[in-house]
Design a protein around this motif. Structure first.
Motif, PDB file in Angstrom:
ATOM      1  N   LEU A 146      -8.316   4.207  25.211  1.00  0.00           N
ATOM      2  CA  LEU A 146      -9.617   3.807  26.443  1.00  0.00           C
ATOM      3  C   LEU A 146      -9.769   5.327  25.886  1.00  0.00           C
ATOM      4  N   LYS A 147      -9.532   6.018  26.594  1.00  0.00           N
ATOM      5  CA  LYS A 147     -10.436   7.165  27.467  1.00  0.00           C
ATOM      6  C   LYS A 147     -11.276   7.587  26.012  1.00  0.00           C
ATOM      7  N   ASP A 148     -10.419   8.118  24.590  1.00  0.00           N
ATOM      8  CA  ASP A 148     -10.897   8.727  23.826  1.00  0.00           C
ATOM      9  C   ASP A 148     -11.116   7.917  22.423  1.00  0.00           C
ATOM     10  N   ALA A 149     -11.148   6.712  22.167  1.00  0.00           N
ATOM     11  CA  ALA A 149     -11.015   6.121  21.447  1.00  0.00           C
ATOM     12  C   ALA A 149     -12.133   6.349  20.606  1.00  0.00           C
ATOM     13  N   ASP A 150     -13.028   6.420  20.466  1.00  0.00           N
ATOM     14  CA  ASP A 150     -14.638   6.587  20.082  1.00  0.00           C
ATOM     15  C   ASP A 150     -15.245   7.828  19.953  1.00  0.00           C
ATOM     16  N   ASN A 151     -13.703   8.464  20.472  1.00  0.00           N
ATOM     17  CA  ASN A 151     -14.409  10.245  20.247  1.00  0.00           C
ATOM     18  C   ASN A 151     -13.701  10.849  18.989  1.00  0.00           C
ATOM     19  N   VAL A 152     -14.400  11.186  18.135  1.00  0.00           N
ATOM     20  CA  VAL A 152     -13.546  10.874  16.431  1.00  0.00           C
ATOM     21  C   VAL A 152     -13.140  13.191  16.854  1.00  0.00           C
ATOM     22  N   MET A 153     -13.744  13.732  17.723  1.00  0.00           N
ATOM     23  CA  MET A 153     -13.397  14.649  17.579  1.00  0.00           C
ATOM     24  C   MET A 153     -11.868  14.911  18.646  1.00  0.00           C
ATOM     25  N   VAL A 154     -11.579  13.772  19.105  1.00  0.00           N
ATOM     26  CA  VAL A 154     -10.188  13.818  19.914  1.00  0.00           C
ATOM     27  C   VAL A 154      -9.126  12.785  18.960  1.00  0.00           C
ATOM     28  N   PRO A 155      -8.120  12.931  19.032  1.00  0.00           N
ATOM     29  CA  PRO A 155      -7.169  12.458  18.571  1.00  0.00           C
ATOM     30  C   PRO A 155      -6.327  11.590  19.433  1.00  0.00           C
ATOM     31  N   SER A 156      -6.637   9.843  19.260  1.00  0.00           N
ATOM     32  CA  SER A 156      -6.325   9.128  19.835  1.00  0.00           C
ATOM     33  C   SER A 156      -4.652   8.380  19.017  1.00  0.00           C
ATOM     34  N   ALA A 157      -4.630   8.803  18.247  1.00  0.00           N
ATOM     35  CA  ALA A 157      -3.462   7.888  17.595  1.00  0.00           C
ATOM     36  C   ALA A 157      -1.877   8.028  18.291  1.00  0.00           C
ATOM     37  N   ASP A 158      -2.118   8.753  18.457  1.00  0.00           N
ATOM     38  CA  ASP A 158      -0.357   8.999  19.989  1.00  0.00           C
ATOM     39  C   ASP A 158      -0.814   8.108  20.151  1.00  0.00           C
ATOM     40  N   GLU A 159      -1.837   7.638  21.458  1.00  0.00           N
ATOM     41  CA  GLU A 159      -1.991   7.034  22.386  1.00  0.00           C
ATOM     42  C   GLU A 159      -2.283   5.642  21.915  1.00  0.00           C
ATOM     43  N   LEU A 160      -3.103   5.267  21.051  1.00  0.00           N
ATOM     44  CA  LEU A 160      -2.834   4.165  20.470  1.00  0.00           C
ATOM     45  C   LEU A 160      -1.172   3.587  20.135  1.00  0.00           C
ATOM     46  N   THR A 161      -0.236   4.227  19.963  1.00  0.00           N
ATOM     47  CA  THR A 161       1.189   3.946  18.792  1.00  0.00           C
ATOM     48  C   THR A 161       1.348   3.103  20.199  1.00  0.00           C
ATOM     49  N   GLN A 162       1.417   4.100  21.299  1.00  0.00           N
ATOM     50  CA  GLN A 162       2.150   4.263  22.470  1.00  0.00           C
ATOM     51  C   GLN A 162       1.880   2.649  22.976  1.00  0.00           C
ATOM     52  N   ALA A 163       0.721   2.483  23.180  1.00  0.00           N
ATOM     53  CA  ALA A 163       0.246   1.086  23.576  1.00  0.00           C
ATOM     54  C   ALA A 163       0.572  -0.129  23.066  1.00  0.00           C
ATOM     55  N   VAL A 164       0.642   0.304  21.388  1.00  0.00           N
ATOM     56  CA  VAL A 164       1.109  -0.634  20.693  1.00  0.00           C
ATOM     57  C   VAL A 164       2.799  -1.458  20.558  1.00  0.00           C
ATOM     58  N   GLU A 165       3.114  -0.082  21.128  1.00  0.00           N
ATOM     59  CA  GLU A 165       4.784  -0.272  20.895  1.00  0.00           C
ATOM     60  C   GLU A 165       4.855  -1.069  22.569  1.00  0.00           C
ATOM     61  N   GLN A 166       4.073  -0.555  24.106  1.00  0.00           N
ATOM     62  CA  GLN A 166       4.297  -0.868  24.566  1.00  0.00           C
ATOM     63  C   GLN A 166       4.055  -2.553  25.130  1.00  0.00           C
ATOM     64  N   ALA A 167       2.964  -2.873  23.932  1.00  0.00           N
ATOM     65  CA  ALA A 167       2.621  -4.351  23.987  1.00  0.00           C
ATOM     66  C   ALA A 167       3.521  -5.121  23.702  1.00  0.00           C
ATOM     67  N   LYS A 168       4.325  -4.837  22.184  1.00  0.00           N
ATOM     68  CA  LYS A 168       5.225  -5.277  21.841  1.00  0.00           C
ATOM     69  C   LYS A 168       5.758  -6.070  22.724  1.00  0.00           C
ATOM     70  N   THR A 169       6.666  -4.897  24.076  1.00  0.00           N
ATOM     71  CA  THR A 169       7.248  -5.234  24.615  1.00  0.00           C
ATOM     72  C   THR A 169       7.172  -5.816  25.186  1.00  0.00           C
ATOM     73  N   SER A 170       5.944  -5.628  25.934  1.00  0.00           N
ATOM     74  CA  SER A 170       5.190  -6.474  27.559  1.00  0.00           C
ATOM     75  C   SER A 170       4.958  -7.890  27.027  1.00  0.00           C
ATOM     76  N   SER A 171       4.275  -7.816  25.670  1.00  0.00           N
ATOM     77  CA  SER A 171       3.825  -8.836  25.826  1.00  0.00           C
ATOM     78  C   SER A 171       4.394 -11.234  25.931  1.00  0.00           C
ATOM     79  N   LEU A 172       5.413 -10.456  25.667  1.00  0.00           N
ATOM     80  CA  LEU A 172       6.840 -11.623  25.188  1.00  0.00           C
ATOM     81  C   LEU A 172       7.156 -11.923  27.123  1.00  0.00           C
TER      82      LEU A 172
END
Length: 745
Positions: A146-172
């Motif tokens: 979320l820190k740089d999610a709306d900043n087009v100048m900074v890439p946030s794909a890695d942070e999103l991928t990590q969050a998604v992967e952790q969510a898959k593990t933690s959500s259950l």
């Protein structure tokens, strides 16, 4: 203002404690209910909060997957902005909610209402810790994205991928932990609710049981109290119906209480008394003056500063006569005795207790005893007179009394039509009554004197009332009957005392001669006005009143000693002087030597009595006045009776204050007989005539001895009747001399 009854609080102490305990139980149950309601509310908020955390966790995972699938889309698009805002809000909510659930803190819902979460048990703590552990692993990665999610100048794909992967593990794990937490909180709340319901049921049962017990004992106590009150009322009613006196209560407004004794109705003679005003009950049955005094008396009883014993002596209804009630049949007037007593509540005077007794029999008995006592005193008085006075004088008094009564009876029988005749009738009766009183007073027969004085009071009222009628004279007949009864009594007593002593023939004959020779009263209309001549001597005023009337009797010498007569006159003069606060000495050189014709004995005696009374009352001064005028304290009166072949001369001289003609003039003005101007024109002859007028006296207050203006009128009438002459010589401050000449034949 209504009076608050004095209540014994100790009697109701148990009731008050029971009610207080009952209210305490209800209050405790209500407080527990309020507490449990608050606890349930907090448990409900906890359940809602765990559900909200679970829902928010699901929303976070969904938003992460949505953002991952939409990666590359314009970050400024509404869709991406909405998802990012929601992700940020849910992340913050989950973090704060987990911390609040774990620590039992305060949370605020979407509507801004705050709730205090309860502390959770150990199982719930383990579940929330597990959820928090998984969230702690996921939340930093989300924040990094979320820190740089709306900043087009900074890439946030890695942070999103990590969050998604952790969510898959933690959500259950988060969902499982939160579901378990929710179940634990729900089960805990259910257990608490069950406990609360049990306690409430037990509390209500206890309160209801206590209420039944309270009602049972209260009703039993109430029945006992009612029974006691009923017994007390019955006893009171029995007392009120049995007591022979009238009992009732009075309030400050003089209203009779609702309860009163049964006897009161018969005593007062009125059926409706409860609630009536006391003054209305008495109005018309006692005088208005007594009624007003009664009202003031009761007002003083309500005054706490007034002593009850002191005001009781002023009771106006002590043995008062209560007249017939208006319209009441068969209700006799009776004597009632009212006693008033204060009724206190604490230190305040609440009411007045009135005790009424019918004392008619006692009053009538007292009156009868008083009458008998008076008769006994009268008989003792008469016996004393009989034993200490010459029988000749007693017989003369009895004879003269009957003659006076006969004359007054004849005068009363003689009808009078005109006002002049009625006035003459009044004067004639007044003279006879005054003569009788004078002789009775001389003999110290106070019973005669009292009756004659009462009659003179009525005659005086008639003399001053102006217009007369024949009916005005009717009450005098009662006094004449009383006098005749007394005369017969003293005559009977004398006969009983002397029944063993042979009667003196000469005395009896003399008495008979006196009775037969007693002259009859000349009608007032036939009395001629006296002719007055005045001496020119400046030092001594000598007036002669010449009166002419036909008549005469033969001389009948009596064997009575004139020494007894002189002693009689001396005692008479001293008695009058004692009553008047004076001192006198009666002297006579001739009374014991002269022979008085039988037909003149009574008139000489009557004239002498009137002259002596006049000298002591009006002539002789008090010792203090005499001494201030350089006179002896003891006044001197000389009574001389001389005679020749033609006339009998009576002379009475005193060394008193003389005739004050200015005083006579002022008295005439004061009595309204003359105006000031007319009185100023009167000479001494005319003033002397007024002195001899009926009803005129220079004395301010009438008493037994004088002040009625009849004494000199009697002398004038007697002298006129016997065709005699009357001379008056007076020197102001020095002396007064009356000289009366009566022809012997």
């Amino acid at each position: 203002m209504a009076t608050i009854p004095n209540v014994d609080n100790k009697r109701y102490q148990g009731l008050i404690i029971s009610i207080a305990l009952f209210l305490s139980l209800i209050g405790a149950l209500l407080a527990f209910t309020f507490y449990t309601s608050n606890l349930l509310e907090r448990n409900t908020a906890l359940i809602d909060q765990t559900n909200q955390v679970a829902n928010s966790a699901q929303a976070v995972i969904k938003d992460l997957f949505d953002l991952d699938s939409s990666y590359g889309e314009d970050t400024k698009s509404p869709h991406i902005q909405r998802v990012l805002n929601r992700l940020e809000q849910n992340t913050t909510l989950i973090t704060s909610s987990i911390a609040a659930i774990e620590q039992g803190g305060t949370i605020t819902d979407a509507e801004g209402k705050s709730y205090d979460l309860p502390n959770i048990d150990s199982d719930a703590q383990a579940n929330i810790a597990a959820a928090n552990e998984q969230w702690t692993a996921l939340e930093p990665k989300i924040q990094a994205y979320l820190k740089d999610a709306d900043n087009v100048m900074v890439p946030s794909a890695d942070e999103l991928t990590q969050a998604v992967e952790q969510a898959k593990t933690s959500s259950l794990f988060i969902n499982d932990s939160l579901d378990s937490l929710t179940k634990d909180v729900f089960n805990s709340a259910e257990r608490q609710a069950t406990t609360i319901r049990l306690i409430q049921v037990l509390g209500v049962a206890a309160i209801f049981t206590y209420f039944l017990i309270f009602v049972f004992f209260f009703v039993r106590r109430l029945r006992e109290t009612d029974a006691e009150a009923f017994a007390a009322r019955r006893e009171t009613q029995e007392i009120m119906e049995t007591v022979n006196t009238g009992l009732f209560l009075l309030d400050k407004d003089l209203n009779i209480g609702q309860q009163h004794s049964h006897a009161l109705t018969n005593i007062i003679g009125t059926d409706t008394l409860a609630g009536e005003n006391f003054t209305n009950v008495l109005r018309g049955r006692i005088s208005d003056k007594d009624l007003n005094t009664t009202r003031q008396f009761i007002e003083q009883l309500y005054n706490p500063r007034v002593k009850e014993k002191l005001v009781d002596s002023l009771n106006p209804l002590n043995k008062v006569m209560l007249h017939n009630a208006h319209g009441a049949e068969g209700t006799d007037s009776r004597y009632l005795d009212f006693k008033f007593s204060r009724v206190y509540e604490d230190k305040d005077i609440a009411r007045i207790l009135v005790n009424v007794n019918d004392v008619s029999d006692a009053v009538y008995l007292e009156q009868r005893l008083e009458k008998e006592r008076s008769q006994n005193d009268m008989q003792i008085e008469m016996l004393t007179t009989i034993l200490n006075v010459n029988p000749k004088i007693i017989n003369e008094f009895i004879s003269n009394t009957k003659v006076h009564i006969d004359k007054m009876n004849n005068i009363l029988k003689n009808p009078g039509s005109s006002q002049f005749e009625l006035e003459g009738k009044l004067k004639a009766i007044y003279r006879e009554m005054h003569s009788l009183k004078g002789e009775a007073s001389a003999l110290k027969l106070h019973s005669f004197t009292k009756i004659a004085s009462d009659a003179e009071d009525k005659l005086d009222v008639l003399q001053n009332q102006g217009k007369l009628s024949g009916n005005n004279f009717l009450p005098l007949a009662v006094h004449l009957d009383d006098l005749l009864s007394l005369s017969n009594t003293i005559e009977t007593l004398g006969e009983r005392i002397n029944q063993a002593v042979p009667k003196n023939t000469s005395v009896s004959k003399s008495a008979d001669a006196t009775k037969s020779a007693a002259p009859r009263a000349t009608p007032a209309s036939d009395i001629q006005k006296p002719k007055v001549t005045v001496s020119e001597n400046p030092a001594i005023h000598d007036s002669a009143i010449n009166m002419a009337i036909a008549g005469g009797n033969d001389i009948d010498l009596s064997d009575e000693s004139n020494d007894d007569q002189l002693s009689f006159y001396r005692d008479f003069a001293k008695d009058i002087a004692a009553r008047q606060g004076k001192q006198v000495q009666l002297n006579s050189q001739t009374l014991a030597q002269v022979a008085i014709p039988a037909h003149l004995k009574n008139v000489v005696k009557e004239i002498s009595i009137q002259l002596l009374r006049n000298a002591v009352v009006h002539g002789i001064e008090t010792p203090a006045v005499r001494q201030s005028a350089d006179k002896p304290a003891v006044g001197t009166i000389d009574l001389e009776v001389q005679g020749d072949s033609r006339d009998l001369i009576i002379t009475l001289q005193d060394d008193g204050q003389g005739i004050d003609y200015d005083s006579i003039r002022q008295k005439l003005i004061t009595k309204g007989r003359f105006s000031a101007e007319a009185a100023a024109q009167l000479n001494q002859d005319e003033l002397l005539k007024q002195l001899f007028a009926s009803g005129f006296s220079t004395k301010d207050q009438a008493d037994e001895d004088g002040g009625r203006g009849v004494g000199l009128d009697i002398i004038k009438a007697q002298v006129k009747e016997y065709d005699g002459k009357l001379n008056v010589n007076s020197e102001l401050g020095q002396m007064t001399r009356f000289t009366i000449t009566l022809p012997k034949v």
